[in-house]
Motif scaffolding. Structure first.
Motif, PDB file in Angstrom:
ATOM      1  N   PRO A   1       0.836  -1.205   0.000  1.00  0.00           N
ATOM      2  CA  PRO A   1       0.000   0.000   0.000  1.00  0.00           C
ATOM      3  C   PRO A   1       0.870   1.253   0.000  1.00  0.00           C
ATOM      4  O   PRO A   1       1.972   1.258   0.551  1.00  0.00           O
ATOM      5  N   PRO A   2       0.394   2.341  -0.606  1.00  0.00           N
ATOM      6  CA  PRO A   2       1.168   3.590  -0.617  1.00  0.00           C
ATOM      7  C   PRO A   2       1.518   4.032   0.807  1.00  0.00           C
ATOM      8  O   PRO A   2       0.672   3.975   1.700  1.00  0.00           O
ATOM      9  N   GLY A   3       2.751   4.448   0.998  1.00  0.00           N
ATOM     10  CA  GLY A   3       3.192   4.926   2.305  1.00  0.00           C
ATOM     11  C   GLY A   3       3.389   3.840   3.348  1.00  0.00           C
ATOM     12  O   GLY A   3       3.624   4.131   4.517  1.00  0.00           O
ATOM     13  N   PHE A   4       3.321   2.582   2.926  1.00  0.00           N
ATOM     14  CA  PHE A   4       3.401   1.455   3.866  1.00  0.00           C
ATOM     15  C   PHE A   4       4.654   1.504   4.735  1.00  0.00           C
ATOM     16  O   PHE A   4       4.601   1.287   5.932  1.00  0.00           O
ATOM     17  N   LEU A   5       5.791   1.801   4.129  1.00  0.00           N
ATOM     18  CA  LEU A   5       7.055   1.783   4.873  1.00  0.00           C
ATOM     19  C   LEU A   5       7.286   3.050   5.703  1.00  0.00           C
ATOM     20  O   LEU A   5       8.304   3.157   6.378  1.00  0.00           O
ATOM     21  N   ARG A   6       6.338   3.985   5.680  1.00  0.00           N
ATOM     22  CA  ARG A   6       6.450   5.153   6.569  1.00  0.00           C
ATOM     23  C   ARG A   6       6.106   4.786   8.014  1.00  0.00           C
ATOM     24  O   ARG A   6       6.482   5.495   8.929  1.00  0.00           O
ATOM     25  N   ASN A   7       5.408   3.697   8.173  1.00  0.00           N
ATOM     26  CA  ASN A   7       5.082   3.200   9.514  1.00  0.00           C
ATOM     27  C   ASN A   7       6.346   2.544  10.084  1.00  0.00           C
ATOM     28  O   ASN A   7       6.901   1.626   9.478  1.00  0.00           O
ATOM     29  N   PRO A   8       6.830   2.994  11.272  1.00  0.00           N
ATOM     30  CA  PRO A   8       8.078   2.434  11.822  1.00  0.00           C
ATOM     31  C   PRO A   8       8.030   0.928  12.058  1.00  0.00           C
ATOM     32  O   PRO A   8       9.050   0.253  11.904  1.00  0.00           O
TER      33      PRO A   8
END
Length: 175
Positions: free
Chosen positions: A18-25
């Motif tokens: 999903p878009p931005g998935f890896l922004r979650n620590p």
């Protein structure tokens, strides 16, 4: 029931996040600081990415080293479980925190040469890919975050045991 057979649980293919998935620590750690997002061989890239992190704490005394590895394992159960739950895939190929911990176990003899590190890497990848018993059984039947973590932990210990045997019994014969 596995997610493969549950029509109510849509799966995210390994290549799509999903878009931005890896922004979650949590997801960033589970994906090995992004190394698990590699299009091909994410487990291999995750294992390689574990090596520079290992250098950051490999200097610790043995007891402290193993406490760090144990803590990474315990935290990894939650990290991997939560990320798999969010992706609705039991063991998404990009989840490589388990490879990080498995590599740190394989490197537990503190190899002092590049060749030792490369041998630890090669043996860990061999056991992780081939999955001899009991790794294959654990991979198939252990659920959740523990299931994601434990097969790589056992692969790490098998690599460590192999390195110990090579160091103890084979190297004196060669040298």
């Amino acid at each position: 029931m596995s997610s493969d057979n549950n029509p109510q649980e849509p799966e995210v293919p390994d290549a799509l996040l999903p878009p931005g998935f890896l922004r979650n620590p949590v997801h960033l750690l589970a994906f090995g600081f992004g190394s698990g997002a590699a299009a091909r061989a994410p487990g291999t890239w995750g294992s390689l990415a574990a090596i520079p992190v290992w250098f950051c704490f490999s200097w610790l005394p043995p007891v402290a080293y193993w406490v760090v590895v144990l803590a990474a394992f315990v935290v990894g159960i939650w990290l991997c479980g939560k990320t798999a739950e969010d992706l609705k895939v039991h063991d998404h190929g990009g989840i490589v925190w388990d490879e990080f911990v498995g590599m740190w176990i394989a490197l537990g003899l503190f190899p002092d040469t590049v060749y030792g590190v490369l041998l630890a890497f090669a043996l860990f990848r061999l056991f992780d890919v081939v999955k001899p018993w009991p790794i294959s059984w654990l991979d198939r039947y252990m659920p959740g975050g523990l299931g994601i973590m434990v097969d790589d932990v056992v692969a790490g210990f098998m690599a460590l045991a192999s390195l110990f045997a090579i160091d103890r019994w084979l190297m004196p014969v060669i040298v």
